[in-house]
Design an enzyme around this catalytic site. Structure first.
Site, PDB file in Angstrom:
ATOM      1  N   SER A  32      38.298  43.661  36.447  1.00  0.00           N
ATOM      2  CA  SER A  32      38.309  42.143  37.453  1.00  0.00           C
ATOM      3  C   SER A  32      39.942  41.921  37.557  1.00  0.00           C
ATOM      4  O   SER A  32      40.540  41.505  36.499  1.00  0.00           O
ATOM      5  CB  SER A  32      37.365  41.461  36.278  1.00  0.00           C
ATOM      6  OG  SER A  32      37.505  40.029  36.704  1.00  0.00           O
TER       7      SER A  32
ATOM      8  N   TYR B  12      35.171  36.747  27.984  1.00  0.00           N
ATOM      9  CA  TYR B  12      35.499  37.732  28.814  1.00  0.00           C
ATOM     10  C   TYR B  12      35.824  37.499  29.172  1.00  0.00           C
ATOM     11  O   TYR B  12      36.689  39.196  29.432  1.00  0.00           O
ATOM     12  CB  TYR B  12      33.984  36.940  29.764  1.00  0.00           C
ATOM     13  CG  TYR B  12      34.097  38.145  30.780  1.00  0.00           C
ATOM     14  CD1 TYR B  12      35.039  37.656  32.267  1.00  0.00           C
ATOM     15  CD2 TYR B  12      33.042  39.368  30.577  1.00  0.00           C
ATOM     16  CE1 TYR B  12      34.815  38.207  33.569  1.00  0.00           C
ATOM     17  CE2 TYR B  12      33.064  40.239  32.319  1.00  0.00           C
ATOM     18  CZ  TYR B  12      34.302  39.805  33.170  1.00  0.00           C
ATOM     19  OH  TYR B  12      34.433  40.636  34.511  1.00  0.00           O
TER      20      TYR B  12
ATOM     21  N   LYS C 135      38.161  41.753  28.790  1.00  0.00           N
ATOM     22  CA  LYS C 135      38.854  43.037  30.163  1.00  0.00           C
ATOM     23  C   LYS C 135      40.272  42.917  30.349  1.00  0.00           C
ATOM     24  O   LYS C 135      40.825  44.963  30.317  1.00  0.00           O
ATOM     25  CB  LYS C 135      39.181  42.412  32.177  1.00  0.00           C
ATOM     26  CG  LYS C 135      37.353  42.583  32.030  1.00  0.00           C
ATOM     27  CD  LYS C 135      36.702  43.072  32.319  1.00  0.00           C
ATOM     28  CE  LYS C 135      35.058  43.754  32.489  1.00  0.00           C
ATOM     29  NZ  LYS C 135      34.290  44.991  32.356  1.00  0.00           N
TER      30      LYS C 135
HETATM   31  C1  WQD Z   1      33.492  30.395  42.858  1.00  0.00           C
HETATM   32  C2  WQD Z   1      34.400  29.766  43.344  1.00  0.00           C
HETATM   33  C3  WQD Z   1      33.518  28.170  41.216  1.00  0.00           C
HETATM   34  C4  WQD Z   1      29.466  27.936  41.363  1.00  0.00           C
HETATM   35  C5  WQD Z   1      33.552  34.465  37.763  1.00  0.00           C
HETATM   36  C6  WQD Z   1      34.453  35.590  37.184  1.00  0.00           C
HETATM   37  C7  WQD Z   1      35.465  36.730  37.764  1.00  0.00           C
HETATM   38  C8  WQD Z   1      33.552  37.243  38.240  1.00  0.00           C
HETATM   39  C9  WQD Z   1      33.203  36.674  39.013  1.00  0.00           C
HETATM   40  C10 WQD Z   1      32.138  38.688  36.222  1.00  0.00           C
HETATM   41  C11 WQD Z   1      34.665  29.440  42.097  1.00  0.00           C
HETATM   42  C12 WQD Z   1      32.868  27.763  42.820  1.00  0.00           C
HETATM   43  C13 WQD Z   1      30.917  28.259  42.049  1.00  0.00           C
HETATM   44  C14 WQD Z   1      28.876  27.185  41.859  1.00  0.00           C
HETATM   45  C15 WQD Z   1      30.802  26.025  42.851  1.00  0.00           C
HETATM   46  N1  WQD Z   1      32.698  37.377  37.146  1.00  0.00           N
HETATM   47  N2  WQD Z   1      31.298  27.556  42.566  1.00  0.00           N
HETATM   48  N3  WQD Z   1      29.616  26.104  42.557  1.00  0.00           N
HETATM   49  O1  WQD Z   1      34.504  31.929  38.666  1.00  0.00           O
HETATM   50  O2  WQD Z   1      35.588  32.887  40.685  1.00  0.00           O
HETATM   51  O3  WQD Z   1      34.590  34.512  39.584  1.00  0.00           O
HETATM   52  O4  WQD Z   1      32.596  35.080  38.853  1.00  0.00           O
HETATM   53  O5  WQD Z   1      32.610  39.756  36.449  1.00  0.00           O
HETATM   54  O6  WQD Z   1      35.379  37.617  36.612  1.00  0.00           O
HETATM   55  O7  WQD Z   1      35.465  34.622  36.219  1.00  0.00           O
HETATM   56  O8  WQD Z   1      33.257  33.102  40.773  1.00  0.00           O
HETATM   57  O9  WQD Z   1      31.653  32.359  41.933  1.00  0.00           O
HETATM   58  O10 WQD Z   1      31.410  30.799  39.655  1.00  0.00           O
HETATM   59  O11 WQD Z   1      33.063  31.506  41.354  1.00  0.00           O
HETATM   60  O12 WQD Z   1      31.473  25.375  43.449  1.00  0.00           O
HETATM   61  O13 WQD Z   1      27.720  26.372  41.485  1.00  0.00           O
HETATM   62  O14 WQD Z   1      33.065  28.635  43.442  1.00  0.00           O
HETATM   63  O15 WQD Z   1      34.564  26.337  40.754  1.00  0.00           O
HETATM   64  O16 WQD Z   1      36.025  27.995  43.012  1.00  0.00           O
HETATM   65  P1  WQD Z   1      34.150  33.129  39.457  1.00  0.00           P
HETATM   66  P2  WQD Z   1      32.634  31.755  40.597  1.00  0.00           P
END
Ligand code: WQD
Length: 342
Positions: free
Chosen positions: A127, A152, A156
């Site tokens: 990741s 988590y 990785k």
């Molecule tokens: C993306 C953006 C949030 C939800 C994580 C893990 C990564 C992988 C993918 C497993 C961010 C914003 C999110 C919401 C929001 N996981 N957001 N409102 O955090 O980049 O990555 O998931 O393999 O390893 O770290 O993904 O989709 O949670 O967030 O504003 O209700 O969307 O702040 O900027 P992230 P995400």
């Protein structure tokens, strides 16, 4: 058949899409999954898409005895794709020992069996989280890894180190690690897709559930970042494009085209998209308005990250293909399908 591939975590979101692409490419697939974050119905849906039912075994890879039995039973396994891991960032903060035990021991057991049964090829699900908040953008494979924001993410990093060190000791096992950016979307058939347990942590399933009326309102976690519209930037990669990167990696290993026993590649689109930008793209693609509210930042979020995909494009011979809008439309079609909406 072009060979038999063991896919751990093969009923999961990325695993199931990869099983479909492996079968489409002519590989025989054996799935092992403990169903902790998926259901066995996914095996039926894979069969519905490809017409081929993959062999399925239900257990967790921490159980070395069952894993050895699977390798014995399977006779010749040509390669393994290892997805099986716990992956909820927030949960990992609350239950770090569960994450370290599961994610590290699963890989260690897998390597033990691969060595014992002479299985020489591994594709590992890594990741972009290993980069933390990079100092320079876009990130290349040479961008230094940084301390992970969560247990988590640290699993990785440690798993990549286990692969590195095991490769030094056992260089006959060749590994390709794929560092995913943000996987989104669903299979065009809308028969498989992302099925988060409970309230989604990730952005796109929360968007589609809000558009479907399941969630009242999307919370946008911050618009005071140092980005053009103030919201965080990510590199959202279509899940089918991502699945195809695994098939290309398997073929690279089976054809012995890899340059060295441990390679890793950034798998992204190379485009950074903000949260608000994704919302507007979703509304353009689907015609669906999303009720959202800007709230405070989410702890642990990095400001922006997106990939330099030169190495994957030129060395691996893979590039992302499906547009953000078409990917978001596929996510919406999947949401409507599972909610029985027309
Ligand atoms: C993306 C953006 C949030 C939800 C994580 C893990 C990564 C992988 C993918 C497993 C961010 C914003 C999110 C919401 C929001 N996981 N957001 N409102 O955090 O980049 O990555 O998931 O393999 O390893 O770290 O993904 O989709 O949670 O967030 O504003 O209700 O969307 O702040 O900027 P992230 P995400």
């Amino acid at each position: 058949m072009k060979g038999k591939i063991l896919v751990t975590g093969g009923t999961g979101y990325i695993g199931s899409h990869t099983v479909v692409e492996l079968q489409n490419a002519g590989f025989e697939v054996v799935i092992v999954d403990d169903l902790s974050n998926s259901t066995e119905v996914v095996v039926d849906q894979i069969e519905q898409i490809t017409g081929i039912r993959p062999e399925f075994h239900r257990f967790n890879l921490q159980n070395l005895e069952l894993l050895e039995k699977l390798f014995e039973h399977s006779k010749v396994i040509d390669a393994v794709i290892h997805f099986a891991a716990f992956k909820a960032v927030g949960e990992s903060v609350a239950k770090p020992l569960q994450y370290y035990r599961n994610n590290l021991l699963s890989l260690i057991n897998l390597f033990d069996c691969m060595e014992r049964f002479q299985v020489k090829n591994l594709v590992f699900s890594s990741s972009c989280t290993v980069y933390g908040q990079p100092d320079q953008l876009p990130v290349t494979e040479q961008t230094p890894r940084q301390t992970a924001e969560s247990p988590y993410g640290n699993t990785k990093i440690v798993c990549e180190d286990i692969i590195r060190d095991n490769t030094r000791a056992n260089p006959e096992i060749h590994t390709i690690a794929l560092r995913y950016f943000n996987p989104i979307g669903a299979h065009p058939s809308a028969l498989i897709g992302e099925l988060p347990n409970g309230v989604p942590n990730n952005l796109v399933p929360f968007v589609t559930q809000t558009a479907a009326g399941i969630r009242e309102q999307l919370q946008v976690f911050g618009d005071d970042y140092n980005t053009p519209d103030g919201s965080c930037i990510r590199d959202y990669i279509n899940v089918v494009d991502l699945a195809k990167a695994h098939v290309i990696s398997i073929e690279r290993l089976l054809n012995q085209q890899n340059e060295g026993p441990f390679e890793f590649f950034n798998v992204g689109t190379g485009n950074g998209v903000s949260v608000l930008g994704l919302l507007h793209a979703f509304e353009r693609a689907t015609g669906q308005k999303v009720n959202y509210k800007i709230v405070g930042r989410r702890a642990g979020d990095i400001e922006q990250i997106y990939a330099d995909t030169t190495k994957a494009n030129k060395v691996l011979g893979w590039k992302s293909d499906v547009s953000l809008e078409d990917t978001l439309l596929s996510a919406w079609n999947w949401e409507k399908k599972i909610r029985g909406m027309s």
